[in-house]
Design an enzyme around this catalytic site. Sequence first.
Site, short mmCIF file in Angstrom:
data_model
loop_
_atom_site.label_atom_id
_atom_site.label_comp_id
_atom_site.label_asym_id
_atom_site.label_seq_id
_atom_site.Cartn_x
_atom_site.Cartn_y
_atom_site.Cartn_z
N CYS A 1 -23.80 55.69 19.95
CA CYS A 1 -22.32 55.65 19.23
C CYS A 1 -21.88 54.29 19.55
CB CYS A 1 -21.59 57.00 19.84
SG CYS A 1 -21.14 56.43 21.83
N ALA A 2 -20.51 54.13 19.40
CA ALA A 2 -19.67 52.88 19.53
C ALA A 2 -20.06 52.29 20.93
CB ALA A 2 -18.41 52.78 18.96
#
Length: 384
Positions: free
Chosen positions: A77-78
């Site tokens: 994810c980020a």
Amino acid sequence: MTSGGFDEKTSSSQIFLDIVSKKPLFILDVRNEEDYEDWKIEGSSVTSVNVPYFDLLDGLEPLEGKLPDNGPVVVVCAKEGSSEYVAAQLREQGREDVSILQGGMKEWSQYLHPVRVGDVSGGGALYQFVRTGKGCLSYMIVSGEDAMVVDAARQTDVYEAFATKLGVRIRHTVDTHLHADHISGGRELATRTHAQYWLPPADAKRATYRYNPLQNSTQIPVGNKSVRVVAVASPGHTLGSTSLIVDDTYLLSGDILFVESIGRPDLAGKGSDWARHLHQTLYQTYRHLDTDLLVLPAHFSNPSELDEQGRVMARLGTLFQNNSALTIEEASDFHRMVTENLPRQPNAYQEIREVNLGQLVVTDDAAREEMEIGPNRCAVSDHR
């Protein structure tokens, strides 16, 4: 799960090594679709699937048929938080071999991996620092007890730690041009190590700081064995773009020539004017250089450009044979190609240029990271 987060984590270093060794790697990317399509982890052995985190809040049904029956899965994810949640749910359903990318795409964007390129005279060496998540390349030339760093990323601690490991002192830092896709660490690194900072004056007309002018034929000796670094004016990506010939063996081409493409001429809004300079640099200046020089660019676009040791380089003569952008002899055709076949502008490129000129001061690390997020877009043809 523990109070410190998800236990099983895969580092950016391990991802890099898996890509270079072509080890099968399955990525479950839970960022939103737009971010994923713009920029993701890639490689010839990488299988990547995108299912946004918000689609998984009510259960993992959207993953049915999309994950391998067995084998490791790395959830991305980020920054880490969303991947922790999804990975924990997969574990609860009995999937053992699940990890998350440590630090998420934020960490992947910043990770630098040093690779030894080859020797320089007098027992020294040239190292390439590969920033795979951003497609950026920087260099350290080592001779005796001294070192020069070229096109440094803003992660200056990496170069300092590597110099300490080698037992050398950084005496020079060089930017081959004014960067627009990432914040340069060259000036900060020079300040921290009391080194000399070099920059082409044509790119520094609005600079707010002092620098040593990197001009055509400037020679910078490195170390007591005097490895010779010679500047070659190479305008086109920027007006001041300057290549470096190191030890009559290596050509540090900055953002002028890449392994699979060439630099774009439009990031200062002067694409039509600078296309002429770019054509002259590639088809006249570079054509008169030794074809056995090993080209070491400041960027790459595809993991396929990494060799089996993780290096990005090619012989100049080979590029004149294989790089399609070097086969357009007619100036008008070349001009059309480099002005019409352009990807989107790099993220926050105007602000990054201002930071690199000293006109804009951004001290917040999170803000600096956000400015650099995403792939580099310094090439005429964007292969991502």
